[in-house]
Structures are given as C-alpha cells and as structure tokens.
Design a protein around this motif. Sequence first.
Motif, short mmCIF file in Angstrom:
data_model
loop_
_atom_site.label_atom_id
_atom_site.label_comp_id
_atom_site.label_asym_id
_atom_site.label_seq_id
_atom_site.Cartn_x
_atom_site.Cartn_y
_atom_site.Cartn_z
N ILE A 167 0.87 -1.17 0.00
CA ILE A 167 0.00 0.00 0.00
C ILE A 167 0.91 1.22 0.00
N LEU A 168 0.64 2.14 -0.90
CA LEU A 168 1.37 3.40 -0.96
C LEU A 168 0.46 4.50 -0.42
N SER A 169 0.99 5.29 0.50
CA SER A 169 0.27 6.42 1.08
C SER A 169 1.18 7.63 1.07
N PRO A 170 0.62 8.83 0.94
CA PRO A 170 1.47 10.02 1.03
C PRO A 170 2.17 10.07 2.39
N VAL A 171 3.39 10.50 2.40
CA VAL A 171 4.15 10.65 3.64
C VAL A 171 3.52 11.76 4.48
N LYS A 172 3.44 11.52 5.76
CA LYS A 172 3.01 12.55 6.70
C LYS A 172 4.28 13.03 7.43
N PRO A 173 4.84 14.15 7.01
CA PRO A 173 6.09 14.60 7.61
C PRO A 173 5.99 14.86 9.10
N ASP B 101 -6.07 -3.93 16.12
CA ASP B 101 -4.63 -4.01 16.40
C ASP B 101 -4.20 -2.76 17.16
N SER B 102 -4.99 -2.40 18.16
CA SER B 102 -4.74 -1.19 18.93
C SER B 102 -3.57 -1.42 19.86
N GLN B 103 -2.43 -0.89 19.46
CA GLN B 103 -1.22 -0.93 20.27
C GLN B 103 -0.44 0.34 19.97
N LEU B 104 0.49 0.69 20.82
CA LEU B 104 1.17 1.98 20.70
C LEU B 104 1.82 2.19 19.34
N ARG B 105 2.33 1.15 18.73
CA ARG B 105 3.01 1.32 17.44
C ARG B 105 2.05 1.70 16.32
N ASN B 106 0.73 1.63 16.57
CA ASN B 106 -0.25 1.97 15.55
C ASN B 106 -0.95 3.30 15.81
N TYR B 107 -0.28 4.16 16.57
CA TYR B 107 -0.71 5.53 16.79
C TYR B 107 0.51 6.42 16.63
N TRP B 108 0.31 7.58 16.07
CA TRP B 108 1.40 8.54 15.99
C TRP B 108 0.90 9.92 16.36
N THR B 109 1.85 10.77 16.71
CA THR B 109 1.52 12.17 16.96
C THR B 109 2.07 12.97 15.79
N THR B 110 1.33 13.99 15.43
CA THR B 110 1.73 14.89 14.35
C THR B 110 2.54 16.03 14.95
N PRO B 111 3.23 16.80 14.12
CA PRO B 111 4.01 17.91 14.67
C PRO B 111 3.19 18.91 15.49
N PRO C 214 -4.63 7.34 14.66
CA PRO C 214 -4.46 5.89 14.56
C PRO C 214 -4.16 5.51 13.11
N PHE C 215 -3.54 4.37 12.91
CA PHE C 215 -3.33 3.83 11.56
C PHE C 215 -3.22 2.33 11.66
#
Length: 177
Positions: free
Chosen positions: A67-73, A121-131, A137-138
């Motif tokens: 799967i290709l997705s745009p990068v979220k800087p 698959d709710s675990q810490l590695r499947n959440y990120w914070t944005t700038p 979640p992802f």
Amino acid sequence: LADLRTPQGLKTKAVAIKTFNLPKDGSDRNARKAMEDAIANGWVLRRGFSTTDPIAVIHAANSDSFILSPVKPGVQALDTEPWHQFNTTYNPEIRDHFIQRLDQVGQILAALNFHGIQHTDSQLRNYWTTPDGAMEPFDWESAVIVSDPPTPEELLKIAAGSLRRLYTNLANGNAVV
C-alpha cells in the motif's frame, strides 16, 4: 518517491510503503490483507478520522503486496517514545506526559468505537503524533467496521475487543505502565 500519473500530468510524491509479505504457502492472503487495509482505511476516513490515505494498492502474482500512502512529515509513532521513564522516573511532568498520551489513545478508541470502528490491532506502534500534537491511529488491515452508530451490542463487542488488544500490549511490556 513515486511518480504518479494524474489528470494534471506526472507528479512525484513522497510516499510511505506498507508491505504485506507473500505467505510461505504461496497463497494470496497478502493481497487480500492489503485490500482489506485500504478499504477499512477508506471507511475510517469517511467517518471523519485523520489517518493514512492510501493512493495505491500494488499486487503481482507470487509477490509481496504493498500500500502506498502520502508521507506525513514529522509524525512520531508512540512506541518510539521513552515509555520506560513512566515507572523509572519520579518526575511528575514526565508521568503526566505519558498519562496524557494514554488518555489520547483512550479518547480515540472511544470515538472510533462510537462510529462503529474497532481497531483490532490497537497498540502503541499503531498511533502517531503529528508535529502539531494531534494523535492519529493507523494500520487498518484487521479492523472491524460496523454500522454508524453501532447497535448497543456491536458497541460492547468492538469496545471490548479494542481495549483487550491495547491492554494486552501495554501489559506485555510494550509500554511500562
């Protein structure tokens, strides 16, 4: 980087690639999982959540799928934070930071469940914070999508499943809480 053909012409875009490895048995489960991830991702976006936004699913016979997705800087996955400090440091600011992170995850899970989405698959590695500090979640390959809003029975089932996976992950030392 990927070159994409659009109605406006060829564009180069920074992309993130999620790989679905070809199973040893040669089955096409990886292709199905990639499509399931992209479809569930679309439902999550349609229901108003910010997450990844796939632009392509790629599969070739006897090969991995992608799967290709745009990068979220500037995003930072929660599992890259120094969670060991939660119980090893007596600094209230550090503990408050991690409690705030866990509270954000809980609020996201509640909102997802309220809209009929179980992040299985709710675990810490499947959440990120944005700038800007927002949390997203992802990773939707095994998500369960039900009606929006869910019935009371559906809500109970998806909420229990979401929390069970998260608590199991936290208790197994993936975050020292």
